[in-house]
Motif scaffolding. Structure first.
Motif, PDB file in Angstrom:
ATOM      1  N   GLY A   1     -31.333  -7.660   0.584  1.00  0.00           N
ATOM      2  CA  GLY A   1     -30.134  -7.565   1.410  1.00  0.00           C
ATOM      3  C   GLY A   1     -29.084  -6.614   0.866  1.00  0.00           C
ATOM      4  N   TYR A   2     -29.269  -6.168  -0.389  1.00  0.00           N
ATOM      5  CA  TYR A   2     -28.341  -5.211  -0.988  1.00  0.00           C
ATOM      6  C   TYR A   2     -28.852  -3.798  -0.730  1.00  0.00           C
ATOM      7  CZ  TYR A   2     -26.319  -9.019  -3.782  1.00  0.00           C
ATOM      8  OH  TYR A   2     -25.703 -10.174  -4.195  1.00  0.00           O
ATOM      9  N   PRO A   3     -27.961  -2.843  -0.501  1.00  0.00           N
ATOM     10  CA  PRO A   3     -28.427  -1.464  -0.364  1.00  0.00           C
ATOM     11  C   PRO A   3     -29.008  -0.964  -1.675  1.00  0.00           C
ATOM     12  CG  PRO A   3     -26.035  -1.523  -0.518  1.00  0.00           C
ATOM     13  CD  PRO A   3     -26.494  -2.953  -0.371  1.00  0.00           C
ATOM     14  N   VAL A   4     -29.958  -0.053  -1.576  1.00  0.00           N
ATOM     15  CA  VAL A   4     -30.553   0.550  -2.770  1.00  0.00           C
ATOM     16  C   VAL A   4     -29.643   1.692  -3.224  1.00  0.00           C
ATOM     17  CG1 VAL A   4     -32.555   1.739  -3.716  1.00  0.00           C
ATOM     18  CG2 VAL A   4     -32.858  -0.036  -1.966  1.00  0.00           C
ATOM     19  N   VAL A   5     -29.074   1.552  -4.413  1.00  0.00           N
ATOM     20  CA  VAL A   5     -28.120   2.539  -4.921  1.00  0.00           C
ATOM     21  C   VAL A   5     -28.807   3.453  -5.937  1.00  0.00           C
ATOM     22  CG1 VAL A   5     -25.953   2.906  -6.157  1.00  0.00           C
ATOM     23  CG2 VAL A   5     -26.179   0.971  -4.576  1.00  0.00           C
ATOM     24  N   ASP A   6     -28.653   4.738  -5.751  1.00  0.00           N
ATOM     25  CA  ASP A   6     -29.153   5.717  -6.714  1.00  0.00           C
ATOM     26  C   ASP A   6     -28.078   5.902  -7.777  1.00  0.00           C
ATOM     27  OD1 ASP A   6     -30.030   7.905  -8.144  1.00  0.00           O
ATOM     28  OD2 ASP A   6     -30.733   9.014  -6.392  1.00  0.00           O
ATOM     29  N   TRP A   7     -28.106   5.053  -8.791  1.00  0.00           N
ATOM     30  CA  TRP A   7     -27.059   5.065  -9.817  1.00  0.00           C
ATOM     31  C   TRP A   7     -27.019   6.388 -10.571  1.00  0.00           C
ATOM     32  CZ3 TRP A   7     -23.538   1.644  -9.060  1.00  0.00           C
ATOM     33  CH2 TRP A   7     -23.866   0.396  -8.519  1.00  0.00           C
ATOM     34  N   ASP A   8     -28.189   6.947 -10.874  1.00  0.00           N
ATOM     35  CA  ASP A   8     -28.211   8.217 -11.611  1.00  0.00           C
ATOM     36  C   ASP A   8     -27.468   9.300 -10.831  1.00  0.00           C
ATOM     37  OD1 ASP A   8     -29.663   7.126 -13.676  1.00  0.00           O
ATOM     38  OD2 ASP A   8     -31.607   7.763 -12.889  1.00  0.00           O
ATOM     39  N   TYR A   9     -27.692   9.320  -9.513  1.00  0.00           N
ATOM     40  CA  TYR A   9     -27.025  10.325  -8.688  1.00  0.00           C
ATOM     41  C   TYR A   9     -25.516  10.130  -8.714  1.00  0.00           C
ATOM     42  CZ  TYR A   9     -25.219  12.723  -4.586  1.00  0.00           C
ATOM     43  OH  TYR A   9     -24.463  13.509  -3.751  1.00  0.00           O
ATOM     44  N   TRP A  10     -25.056   8.928  -8.409  1.00  0.00           N
ATOM     45  CA  TRP A  10     -23.618   8.720  -8.276  1.00  0.00           C
ATOM     46  C   TRP A  10     -22.883   8.824  -9.598  1.00  0.00           C
ATOM     47  CZ3 TRP A  10     -21.155   9.668  -4.177  1.00  0.00           C
ATOM     48  CH2 TRP A  10     -21.777   9.512  -2.941  1.00  0.00           C
ATOM     49  N   ASP A  63      -6.762 -12.491   9.892  1.00  0.00           N
ATOM     50  CA  ASP A  63      -7.246 -13.201  11.081  1.00  0.00           C
ATOM     51  C   ASP A  63      -8.433 -14.081  10.682  1.00  0.00           C
ATOM     52  OD1 ASP A  63      -9.458 -13.034  13.481  1.00  0.00           O
ATOM     53  OD2 ASP A  63      -7.424 -13.293  14.232  1.00  0.00           O
ATOM     54  N   LYS A  64      -8.320 -15.362  10.878  1.00  0.00           N
ATOM     55  CA  LYS A  64      -9.348 -16.302  10.411  1.00  0.00           C
ATOM     56  C   LYS A  64     -10.685 -16.078  11.102  1.00  0.00           C
ATOM     57  CE  LYS A  64      -9.993 -21.138   9.133  1.00  0.00           C
ATOM     58  NZ  LYS A  64      -9.376 -22.491   9.091  1.00  0.00           N
ATOM     59  N   GLY A  65     -10.653 -15.757  12.394  1.00  0.00           N
ATOM     60  CA  GLY A  65     -11.892 -15.515  13.119  1.00  0.00           C
ATOM     61  C   GLY A  65     -12.655 -14.339  12.526  1.00  0.00           C
ATOM     62  N   PHE A  66     -11.933 -13.256  12.233  1.00  0.00           N
ATOM     63  CA  PHE A  66     -12.574 -12.093  11.621  1.00  0.00           C
ATOM     64  C   PHE A  66     -13.119 -12.457  10.252  1.00  0.00           C
ATOM     65  CE2 PHE A  66     -12.730  -8.354   8.971  1.00  0.00           C
ATOM     66  CZ  PHE A  66     -13.287  -7.396   9.807  1.00  0.00           C
ATOM     67  N   ALA A  67     -12.337 -13.218   9.495  1.00  0.00           N
ATOM     68  CA  ALA A  67     -12.753 -13.605   8.141  1.00  0.00           C
ATOM     69  C   ALA A  67     -14.027 -14.443   8.171  1.00  0.00           C
ATOM     70  CB  ALA A  67     -11.626 -14.362   7.448  1.00  0.00           C
ATOM     71  N   GLU A  68     -14.114 -15.350   9.116  1.00  0.00           N
ATOM     72  CA  GLU A  68     -15.306 -16.197   9.210  1.00  0.00           C
ATOM     73  C   GLU A  68     -16.549 -15.379   9.545  1.00  0.00           C
ATOM     74  OE1 GLU A  68     -13.309 -20.426  10.673  1.00  0.00           O
ATOM     75  OE2 GLU A  68     -13.911 -18.920  12.162  1.00  0.00           O
ATOM     76  N   GLU A  69     -16.379 -14.338  10.344  1.00  0.00           N
ATOM     77  CA  GLU A  69     -17.519 -13.505  10.738  1.00  0.00           C
ATOM     78  C   GLU A  69     -17.929 -12.514   9.655  1.00  0.00           C
ATOM     79  OE1 GLU A  69     -16.651 -11.599  14.411  1.00  0.00           O
ATOM     80  OE2 GLU A  69     -16.402 -13.494  15.526  1.00  0.00           O
ATOM     81  N   HIS A  70     -17.026 -12.258   8.694  1.00  0.00           N
ATOM     82  CA  HIS A  70     -17.307 -11.274   7.643  1.00  0.00           C
ATOM     83  C   HIS A  70     -16.965 -11.877   6.276  1.00  0.00           C
ATOM     84  CE1 HIS A  70     -16.405  -9.073  11.388  1.00  0.00           C
ATOM     85  NE2 HIS A  70     -17.363  -8.245  11.002  1.00  0.00           N
ATOM     86  N   ALA A  71     -17.472 -13.067   6.045  1.00  0.00           N
ATOM     87  CA  ALA A  71     -17.080 -13.824   4.855  1.00  0.00           C
ATOM     88  C   ALA A  71     -17.884 -13.478   3.602  1.00  0.00           C
ATOM     89  CB  ALA A  71     -17.195 -15.326   5.126  1.00  0.00           C
ATOM     90  N   THR A  72     -18.909 -12.656   3.741  1.00  0.00           N
ATOM     91  CA  THR A  72     -19.767 -12.333   2.607  1.00  0.00           C
ATOM     92  C   THR A  72     -19.488 -10.924   2.093  1.00  0.00           C
ATOM     93  OG1 THR A  72     -21.526 -13.781   3.418  1.00  0.00           O
ATOM     94  CG2 THR A  72     -22.161 -12.096   1.820  1.00  0.00           C
ATOM     95  N   ILE A  73     -19.369 -10.803   0.786  1.00  0.00           N
ATOM     96  CA  ILE A  73     -19.118  -9.523   0.125  1.00  0.00           C
ATOM     97  C   ILE A  73     -20.192  -9.328  -0.939  1.00  0.00           C
ATOM     98  CG2 ILE A  73     -17.509  -8.193  -1.296  1.00  0.00           C
ATOM     99  CD1 ILE A  73     -15.251  -9.900  -0.010  1.00  0.00           C
ATOM    100  N   LEU A  74     -20.864  -8.196  -0.912  1.00  0.00           N
ATOM    101  CA  LEU A  74     -21.920  -7.903  -1.883  1.00  0.00           C
ATOM    102  C   LEU A  74     -21.408  -6.881  -2.891  1.00  0.00           C
ATOM    103  CD1 LEU A  74     -24.906  -7.445   0.608  1.00  0.00           C
ATOM    104  CD2 LEU A  74     -24.123  -9.563  -0.473  1.00  0.00           C
ATOM    105  N   ILE A  75     -21.496  -7.216  -4.159  1.00  0.00           N
ATOM    106  CA  ILE A  75     -21.094  -6.289  -5.216  1.00  0.00           C
ATOM    107  C   ILE A  75     -22.248  -6.158  -6.208  1.00  0.00           C
ATOM    108  CG2 ILE A  75     -19.502  -5.861  -7.127  1.00  0.00           C
ATOM    109  CD1 ILE A  75     -17.323  -7.231  -5.545  1.00  0.00           C
ATOM    110  N   GLN A  76     -22.536  -4.934  -6.582  1.00  0.00           N
ATOM    111  CA  GLN A  76     -23.600  -4.704  -7.551  1.00  0.00           C
ATOM    112  C   GLN A  76     -23.197  -3.622  -8.542  1.00  0.00           C
ATOM    113  OE1 GLN A  76     -27.168  -2.605  -6.028  1.00  0.00           O
ATOM    114  NE2 GLN A  76     -26.182  -2.629  -4.015  1.00  0.00           N
ATOM    115  N   THR A  77     -23.829  -3.677  -9.699  1.00  0.00           N
ATOM    116  CA  THR A  77     -23.677  -2.662 -10.739  1.00  0.00           C
ATOM    117  C   THR A  77     -25.092  -2.296 -11.187  1.00  0.00           C
ATOM    118  OG1 THR A  77     -23.713  -4.132 -12.669  1.00  0.00           O
ATOM    119  CG2 THR A  77     -21.600  -3.906 -11.506  1.00  0.00           C
ATOM    120  N   PRO A  78     -25.247  -1.352 -12.096  1.00  0.00           N
ATOM    121  CA  PRO A  78     -26.600  -1.069 -12.592  1.00  0.00           C
ATOM    122  C   PRO A  78     -27.221  -2.275 -13.304  1.00  0.00           C
ATOM    123  CG  PRO A  78     -25.147   0.772 -13.071  1.00  0.00           C
ATOM    124  CD  PRO A  78     -24.272  -0.341 -12.560  1.00  0.00           C
ATOM    125  N   GLU A  79     -26.387  -3.239 -13.717  1.00  0.00           N
ATOM    126  CA  GLU A  79     -26.887  -4.386 -14.483  1.00  0.00           C
ATOM    127  C   GLU A  79     -27.075  -5.657 -13.671  1.00  0.00           C
ATOM    128  OE1 GLU A  79     -24.050  -2.619 -15.630  1.00  0.00           O
ATOM    129  OE2 GLU A  79     -25.416  -1.324 -16.797  1.00  0.00           O
TER     130      GLU A  79
END
Length: 266
Positions: free
Chosen positions: A59-68, A155-171
């Motif tokens: 479900g996480y995007p594939v990040v090209d860490w070397d590139y960025w 806005d609570k309605g918006f928050a409920e629909e977008h309540a998930t946040i994905l954060i990743q690092t190389p580790e």
């Protein structure tokens, strides 16, 4: 003769104005295009989506860490908010110039749209007790400044629909859930990134939640949080901030802890 001279002057002025306008439009487009940051430039959007949705994807995007990180060594992570335009690198502002990324993009070029960046005071990076991540808000232009969507979380309605946040690092990869959103006066000191002890953090978290404009979760008592911050225009119109506070998903956290439990020796 005078008419000709006036005509020549008028034509020259018109050409200069047209040239300046074209240059300004080109510059504005280049600023806007700098926000187009595909996680892996070698993958098409369709290839990226297929990987994310496949059985092997998480479900996480594939990040090209070397590139960025070759583009900018200040890149420390990647943030994705499903259902929004936020799918962007996170840089950390340098300690000697903490506001650098307010006016510079991911390519370290001058850009009024800035970049999405972790506050320089977060000495433990994205694992700081309160990891404060900031980005600009330019009206409805969430392409040039995708972090502007954070202002919608009042806005609570918006928050409920977008309540998930994905954060990743190389580790590591972590899933965060929205807990509450504050609207604060940007002219007042209200940023906290370090705490004396657990009680100090708990006091700050509870008082922030009690005074929040939008609350999704009143039960979770996290050990650390990620705060997303952008400008908004609701109460203190000239200098207002929306602060979206999230913490690691309990399911995600429990799975992570279980993976580190040492097996019993019999």
């Amino acid at each position: 003769m005078r008419r000709r001279m006036k005509s020549c002057i008028a034509l020259s002025v018109a050409v200069l104005l047209a040239t300046a306008a074209a240059a300004l439009i080109a510059l504005s487009l280049s600023w806007r295009e700098a926000a187009d940051t595909p996680p892996s430039p070698d993958l098409t959007e369709e290839e990226q989506r297929e990987i994310m949705e496949s059985d092997e994807g998480d479900g996480y995007p594939v990040v090209d860490w070397d590139y960025w990180q070759s583009i900018n060594p200040d890149v420390i992570g990647w943030i994705t908010i499903p259902g929004t335009e936020v799918d962007s690198p996170i840089v950390q502002a340098p300690a000697d110039d903490p506001e650098y990324y307010l006016t510079h993009d991911i390519y370290q070029n001058y850009n009024p749209h800035g970049a999405i960046y972790l506050d320089a005071d977060c000495i433990d990076g994205l694992l700081s007790r309160n990891a404060v991540i900031m980005g600009h808000h330019f009206g409805y232009d969430v392409v040039a400044a995708p972090f502007g969507i954070v202002a919608s979380y009042s806005d609570k309605g918006f928050a409920e629909e977008h309540a998930t946040i994905l954060i990743q690092t190389p580790e590591w990869k972590k899933t965060y859930e929205v807990r509450f959103a504050q609207i604060v006066n940007g002219r007042e000191p209200n940023k906290y990134t370090t705490f004396a002890d657990d009680n100090d953090f708990r006091s700050w978290y509870d008082s922030s939640r009690d005074g929040a404009a939008m609350v999704l979760d009143v039960e979770t008592e996290p050990e650390s949080v990620v705060s997303l911050v952008t400008c908004s225009y609701n109460i203190w119109v000239d200098n207002e901030r929306t602060v979206l506070v999230s913490s690691e998903s309990e399911t995600d956290k429990n799975q992570s802890e279980s993976a580190h439990i040492e097996p019993e020796v019999t």
